[in-house]
Scaffold this motif. Structure first.
Motif, mmCIF file in Angstrom:
data_model
loop_
_atom_site.group_PDB
_atom_site.id
_atom_site.type_symbol
_atom_site.label_atom_id
_atom_site.label_comp_id
_atom_site.label_asym_id
_atom_site.label_seq_id
_atom_site.Cartn_x
_atom_site.Cartn_y
_atom_site.Cartn_z
ATOM 1 N N UNK A 119 7.958 14.904 69.883
ATOM 2 C CA UNK A 119 8.292 16.584 70.222
ATOM 3 C C UNK A 119 8.556 17.564 69.258
ATOM 4 N N UNK A 120 9.335 17.558 67.975
ATOM 5 C CA UNK A 120 9.788 18.540 67.356
ATOM 6 C C UNK A 120 8.826 17.944 66.284
ATOM 7 N N UNK A 121 7.586 18.053 65.527
ATOM 8 C CA UNK A 121 6.692 17.618 64.538
ATOM 9 C C UNK A 121 5.475 18.392 66.024
ATOM 10 N N UNK A 122 5.116 17.764 67.044
ATOM 11 C CA UNK A 122 4.347 18.969 67.657
ATOM 12 C C UNK A 122 4.273 20.420 68.271
ATOM 13 N N UNK A 123 5.930 21.203 67.823
ATOM 14 C CA UNK A 123 6.024 22.137 68.369
ATOM 15 C C UNK A 123 5.623 22.679 66.627
ATOM 16 N N UNK A 124 6.380 21.905 65.884
ATOM 17 C CA UNK A 124 6.459 22.280 64.236
ATOM 18 C C UNK A 124 4.141 22.459 64.219
ATOM 19 N N UNK A 125 3.915 22.149 64.292
ATOM 20 C CA UNK A 125 2.275 22.230 64.364
ATOM 21 C C UNK A 125 1.650 23.178 65.186
ATOM 22 N N UNK A 126 2.005 23.331 66.044
ATOM 23 C CA UNK A 126 1.336 24.010 66.899
ATOM 24 C C UNK A 126 2.437 25.355 66.956
ATOM 25 N N UNK A 127 3.385 25.930 66.875
ATOM 26 C CA UNK A 127 4.207 27.112 67.497
ATOM 27 C C UNK A 127 4.037 28.018 65.971
ATOM 28 N N UNK A 128 3.836 28.203 64.972
ATOM 29 C CA UNK A 128 3.745 29.110 63.867
ATOM 30 C C UNK A 128 2.287 29.493 64.180
ATOM 31 N N UNK A 129 1.070 29.003 64.883
ATOM 32 C CA UNK A 129 -0.187 29.706 64.868
ATOM 33 C C UNK A 129 0.346 30.853 66.362
ATOM 34 N N UNK A 130 1.325 30.904 66.739
ATOM 35 C CA UNK A 130 1.252 32.087 68.063
ATOM 36 C C UNK A 130 2.581 33.212 67.061
#
Length: 512
Positions: free
Chosen positions: A195-206
């Motif tokens: 879950x940490x890696x998924x958040x790191x990949x997606x959240x910067x684009x928001x």
């Protein structure tokens, strides 16, 4: 919940934020339950290898209690340090940087067996607690600031929903067929990285919170773009003006300290209500059930081989109940769900006590005990499980919110630690009557909320302040003076000051 048009960015931000934050909190509540026997064996073998003799039972129990409850000590540290972090880095970047704690903890815990060090597992639990302490303040803050007031409650419930999904996931992965067997239990902790890696990949684009950008960073152009992204429309002038209206009254966006917040008469009952709701959130007994589900089901007479599968029902029920709460909170409101949830818990705790006391005399009573446990979990998740986080975001204006979340987080984690550490002793001393303690706490919480808590559904901060004004013994005008000390200006003068401070789409520090 669906009367309002949810934008794709709003959905992705809430789901991604929660998956890397509150999901991990729920997961770490339940993940130690299934492999408990294997971890204790690992502790004993490590002790024997080091010192040449087996660890005595009392020391092993102490080590295990520390492993379970020290998660809350880390959470307390996280709750204390979150205020300066969200001020300096912002809400979104705080969530992203917080993943450093999660990944570090996952590596320590998953490699502890290989390294032959139970200290690594305990240290990992502390660090994971820090991650949870930060995320349980930063995430509700972020969600409350990116959501329109029409769906603020529903979006706020995403925190609770993902806590429940995390608990359920920990139970599923802990089954003997997956990672619940002796050689594979470290994978349960290694899975935290995903879950940490998924958040790191997606959240910067928001985008960052538009309220944070506007009121604390004084950046109008970025705030407008953030509003446009989250609301899915080009014309966001109404939303910007609504936030600026608060800014013009507020006149000072400097963050207040905890001491300043506690001294502010205009929010005295809001602070008390947050302390009561957050204290009851932990002390109502749900964490005792999550931490010691296997023991409770064993006392209820459930066959040992069947317990892991029966435990799955608790995670499934709480997830369904949390989703139901998210669907109805904007229709029914916060008050009935919160008070009703605590009230139902009182009833089912009382029935559970009777059932556990008499189960040896009636053969079907263990099944009633299971039903009561599931009913208690459902009652908790429809209201008390998520609404305290929503209320903390709704009660306070921008400059007070970080301090309010620090107070709420401190109460939350101290109460969490107390339950995790003391429940085994309460259970040993009171036996089947132990749940009456939690029933009394739920009854006290429901009674307080019935007399004090106003409905906050679809209300602005000023409307909620007005609802508390009489109890705080100040008028609304006096509240504004308490909130924003200094000489007041007329609206026209404030508007003029704001307009003159705008330069090329950017606002200077004179915005207020």
């Amino acid at each position: 919940m669906f009367n309002y048009n949810w934008s794709g960015s709003l959905i992705v931000a809430s789901l991604t934020g929660a998956f890397g934050s509150s999901f991990l909190y729920g997961y770490n509540l339940s993940v130690v339950n299934a492999p408990a026997a294997h971890i204790k064996k690992f502790y004993n073998e490590t002790w024997e290898r080091r010192y040449g003799f087996s660890v005595d039972e009392s020391t092993l129990t102490l080590l295990w209690s520390v492993t379970v409850s020290i998660f809350a000590i880390g959470g307390l540290v996280g709750a204390i340090i979150v205020t300066p972090i969200v001020k300096f880095f912002g809400r979104k970047r705080t969530l992203l940087l917080n993943n450093l704690f999660a990944v570090t903890a996952a590596l320590l815990m998953s490699l502890s067996l290989l390294a032959g060090s139970f200290e690594m597992l305990i240290l990992g639990r502390i660090i994971m607690g820090v991650d949870a302490g930060i995320s349980l303040s930063a995430l509700p803050m972020y969600l409350s600031e990116i959501s329109p007031k029409e769906i603020r409650g529903s979006l706020g419930q995403v925190t609770a929903i993902f806590i429940c999904i995390g608990v359920f996931t920990g139970q599923v992965l802990g089954l003997p067929e997956i990672f619940g067997q002796e050689p594979r239990w470290p994978y349960l902790f290694g899975a935290i990285i995903v879950p940490s890696l998924i958040q790191v990949v997606i959240l910067p684009f928001l985008p960052e919170s538009p309220r944070y950008l506007l009121l604390e960073k004084h950046n109008t152009s970025k705030a407008e773009k953030a509003f446009q992204t989250f609301l899915g429309k080009d014309d966001v002038s109404h939303e910007v003006e609504e936030v600026l209206a608060e800014s013009r009254v507020q006149r000072n966006t400097k963050l207040v300290s905890i001491l300043q917040l506690l001294r502010t008469h205009a929010v005295r009952w809001q602070v008390i209500t947050v302390v009561v709701t957050m204290g009851c959130y932990q002390l109502c007994g749900l964490n005792a059930i999550w931490y010691y589900t296997n023991n409770i089901f064993s006392e209820a007479g459930i066959n040992h081989e069947t317990i892991p599968y029966v435990t799955l029902s608790t995670g499934a029920v709480e997830t369904v109940a949390a989703v139901f709460s998210g669907l109805v909170i904007e229709r029914l409101g916060r008050r009935p769900l919160l008070i009703g949830g605590f009230g139902l818990m009182v009833v089912f705790f009382a029935v559970l006590t009777v059932s556990l006391t008499l189960q040896e005399t009636v053969h079907w009573l263990p099944y009633l005990s299971i039903f009561c446990i599931l009913a208690i979990i459902a009652s908790f998740c429809i209201g008390p499980g998520g609404i305290p986080f929503v209320l903390t975001g709704e009660f306070f204006q921008q400059s007070q919110r970080p301090a309010a979340f620090m107070i709420a987080g401190t109460v939350n984690w101290l109460s969490n630690f107390a339950v995790g550490l003391l429940f085994p002793f309460i259970q040993a001393g009171l036996q089947t009557y132990c749940f009456l303690v939690f029933a009394a706490i739920c009854l006290a919480g429901a009674t307080y909320l019935f007399f004090v808590l106003p409905e906050t559904k679809n209300k602005t901060f000023h409307e909620i302040s007005q609802a508390f004004a009489k109890r705080n013994k100040v008028s609304l005008e006096m509240q504004e003076m308490n909130h924003y000390p200094g000489e007041r200006k007329s609206s026209a003068e404030q508007e003029s000051n704001f307009t003159s401070s705008v330069n090329n789409g950017e606002t200077k520090k004179g915005i207020v």
